[in-house]
Design a protein around this motif. Structure first.
Motif, PDB file in Angstrom:
ATOM      1  N   LYS A  13       9.625  38.483  45.094  1.00 64.54           N
ATOM      2  CA  LYS A  13       9.054  39.185  46.054  1.00 64.54           C
ATOM      3  C   LYS A  13       8.072  40.122  45.921  1.00 64.54           C
ATOM      4  CE  LYS A  13      10.400  41.821  50.227  1.00 64.54           C
ATOM      5  NZ  LYS A  13      11.524  42.639  50.751  1.00 64.54           N
ATOM      6  N   ARG A  14       8.295  40.996  44.641  1.00 62.15           N
ATOM      7  CA  ARG A  14       7.545  41.885  44.060  1.00 62.15           C
ATOM      8  C   ARG A  14       6.242  41.430  43.693  1.00 62.15           C
ATOM      9  NH1 ARG A  14       6.510  44.282  39.159  1.00 62.15           N
ATOM     10  NH2 ARG A  14       8.034  42.881  38.261  1.00 62.15           N
ATOM     11  N   HIS A  15       6.289  40.063  42.969  1.00 65.85           N
ATOM     12  CA  HIS A  15       5.177  39.488  42.621  1.00 65.85           C
ATOM     13  C   HIS A  15       4.315  38.865  43.836  1.00 65.85           C
ATOM     14  CE1 HIS A  15       6.620  40.269  38.465  1.00 65.85           C
ATOM     15  NE2 HIS A  15       7.467  39.143  38.474  1.00 65.85           N
ATOM     16  N   ILE A  75      -0.764  37.118  41.316  1.00 63.54           N
ATOM     17  CA  ILE A  75       0.595  36.706  41.024  1.00 63.54           C
ATOM     18  C   ILE A  75       0.758  36.639  39.292  1.00 63.54           C
ATOM     19  CG2 ILE A  75       2.454  35.138  41.298  1.00 63.54           C
ATOM     20  CD1 ILE A  75       1.322  34.950  44.304  1.00 63.54           C
ATOM     21  N   ALA A  76      -0.127  35.811  38.955  1.00 62.65           N
ATOM     22  CA  ALA A  76       0.034  35.611  37.285  1.00 62.65           C
ATOM     23  C   ALA A  76      -0.023  36.667  36.584  1.00 62.65           C
ATOM     24  CB  ALA A  76      -1.050  34.623  36.613  1.00 62.65           C
ATOM     25  N   TYR A  77      -1.109  37.751  37.142  1.00 63.14           N
ATOM     26  CA  TYR A  77      -1.272  38.937  36.491  1.00 63.14           C
ATOM     27  C   TYR A  77       0.115  39.936  36.376  1.00 63.14           C
ATOM     28  CZ  TYR A  77      -3.143  43.846  35.791  1.00 63.14           C
ATOM     29  OH  TYR A  77      -3.295  45.044  35.092  1.00 63.14           O
ATOM     30  N   SER A  78       0.488  39.858  37.757  1.00 57.57           N
ATOM     31  CA  SER A  78       1.875  40.655  38.288  1.00 57.57           C
ATOM     32  C   SER A  78       3.020  40.332  37.204  1.00 57.57           C
ATOM     33  CB  SER A  78       2.117  40.508  39.576  1.00 57.57           C
ATOM     34  OG  SER A  78       3.365  41.244  39.803  1.00 57.57           O
ATOM     35  N   PHE A  85      -4.151  36.346  33.890  1.00 55.13           N
ATOM     36  CA  PHE A  85      -5.193  36.553  35.048  1.00 55.13           C
ATOM     37  C   PHE A  85      -6.123  35.536  34.913  1.00 55.13           C
ATOM     38  CE2 PHE A  85      -9.258  38.089  36.939  1.00 55.13           C
ATOM     39  CZ  PHE A  85      -8.547  38.610  38.159  1.00 55.13           C
ATOM     40  N   ALA A  86      -6.747  35.364  33.586  1.00 54.14           N
ATOM     41  CA  ALA A  86      -7.734  34.246  33.554  1.00 54.14           C
ATOM     42  C   ALA A  86      -7.258  32.946  33.976  1.00 54.14           C
ATOM     43  CB  ALA A  86      -8.450  34.373  32.213  1.00 54.14           C
ATOM     44  N   PRO A  87      -6.036  32.443  33.180  1.00 49.98           N
ATOM     45  CA  PRO A  87      -5.733  31.287  33.560  1.00 49.98           C
ATOM     46  C   PRO A  87      -4.938  31.014  35.024  1.00 49.98           C
ATOM     47  CG  PRO A  87      -4.000  32.364  32.218  1.00 49.98           C
ATOM     48  CD  PRO A  87      -5.368  33.176  32.284  1.00 49.98           C
ATOM     49  N   GLY A  88      -4.742  32.093  35.538  1.00 51.32           N
ATOM     50  CA  GLY A  88      -4.157  32.100  37.161  1.00 51.32           C
ATOM     51  C   GLY A  88      -5.265  31.815  37.815  1.00 51.32           C
ATOM     52  N   LEU A  89      -6.679  32.682  37.540  1.00 53.12           N
ATOM     53  CA  LEU A  89      -7.827  32.367  38.198  1.00 53.12           C
ATOM     54  C   LEU A  89      -8.178  30.789  38.327  1.00 53.12           C
ATOM     55  CD1 LEU A  89      -9.627  34.289  39.947  1.00 53.12           C
ATOM     56  CD2 LEU A  89     -11.057  34.334  37.814  1.00 53.12           C
TER      57      LEU A  89
END
Length: 363
Positions: A13-15, A75-78, A85-89
């Protein structure tokens, strides 16, 4: 030690909330640009190449295209900090290309974030190469794993469900549209900003990203009706409200203009069944009318200040007015008159709260 461990559901939930909090300003900025372009240039603004309205419409459209990559990256950064961050993007952009929409972006963010954590846990490099982990090893491997999984295994069923949902909403007519709007309107009001409201809000935001704007307008009306309707009820039957409730309404009504419904919670707490029942019935009626009339909102927040940017803003105001009147009249008829005992109870509760605050401060 295990007692202090945060439950998995709370972590997720937090992420998720982190991703949503990053996404909302982007939706607002892009949505308002699109709406301003259409207000200034008309519905055929896309054909007026080179004009300011066309440029605003283009800026907003391109901005909307960033929503899925951004929520995935956030979410990936969290979950995994900067290496996520970059792979999440990238995986979020992949989700946009294969049409998995908002849901795919969220799942992509979780997929990348937890993949990075697993890789970090299992991959061991020599001390001289550890600097490569956050800038090359983790981003590259998590991008490849997350991207391939999304394109081959996870993305296709999500894209199919997304398209089926949008097709179902677009094909609805008459009674079925009214029923859908009524359910969403009731959910938007039911717990005054609580989990049910948040669930409906997430559903509406996801559809907005996919270009379906009707549920967002229902979210607006369901969030504004409670403070407006209760205020009308007070004006009709002042003798049914305690002094404490009157004070609460002084804050609740202006908060309602800004689409903040939590201001009515102190009033609802005293008479839960009657207040919630009246608000839910009124919002269900207004939500159904909004869906039937084709009212749409290109932005997820902003209260009454952004209503001029809606499709059919006058019809939105009419639905809001009908809902407000239904809520106000129903609550005034249903609510019991205030007695001296009710006033004393409110004063005693207020005094007790102040005493507890003083005691706590002195300690």
């Amino acid at each position: 030690m295990s007692e202090n461990k945060v439950p998995v559901s709370q972590e997720i939930k937090r992420h998720l909330l982190t991703g949503i909090s990053w996404m909302i300003p982007l939706i607002v900025a892009a949505g308002i640009c699109i709406a301003l372009g259409q207000v200034l240039g008309g519905t055929n603004v896309g054909e007026k190449t080179g004009t300011i309205p066309w440029m605003l419409n283009q800026i907003g459209g391109w901005g909307m295209g960033l929503i899925v990559p951004l929520i995935s990256a956030a979410i990936a950064y969290s979950i995994a900090d900067r290496p996520g961050f970059a792979p999440g993007l990238i995986v979020g952009f992949v989700c946009g290309q294969i049409h998995t929409g908002f849901i795919g972006g969220m799942l992509g963010g979780f997929l990348v974030g937890y993949t990075v954590l697993l890789l970090k846990h299992y991959i061991r490099l020599p001390k001289s190469m550890k600097g490569l982990m956050p800038i090359m090893v983790l981003p590259v491997l998590s991008t490849i794993i997350g991207g391939l999984l999304m394109m081959t295994l996870i993305g296709k069923p999500i894209a199919w469900l997304q398209e089926a949902l949008i097709h179902m909403l677009e094909s609805m007519q008459g009674g079925s549209r009214f029923l859908m709007g009524a359910i969403l309107g009731a959910m938007a009001t039911f717990d005054f900003g609580g989990p049910v409201n948040k669930t409906m809000s997430l559903f509406a935001d996801g559809l907005l990203v996919s270009g379906v704007y009707g549920p967002e307008a229902v979210k607006f009306v369901g969030s504004i009706i409670p403070p407006f309707g209760i205020t009308l009820s007070f004006l009709l039957t002042r003798h049914k409200y305690t002094r404490a409730e009157r004070e609460a309404l002084k804050a609740a009504f202006p908060m309602g203009i800004c689409m903040i419904t939590e201001g009515v919670i102190p009033i609802a707490a005293r008479d839960l069944l009657r207040v919630v029942g009246s608000c839910v019935v009124a919002s269900a009626i207004a939500g159904g009318l909004i869906m039937v009339w084709g009212v749409e909102s290109p932005v997820p927040h902003g209260g009454m200040f952004v209503v001029p940017l809606f499709t059919h803003p006058l019809l939105f105001c009419l639905a809001l007015g009908i809902g407000t009147v239904v809520c106000g009249v129903m609550l005034s008829l249903w609510k019991k008159p205030v007695t001296e005992r009710d006033e004393e109870f409110d004063e005693l509760s207020d005094k007790k709260l102040k005493d507890e605050e003083i005691t706590f401060t002195l300690e």
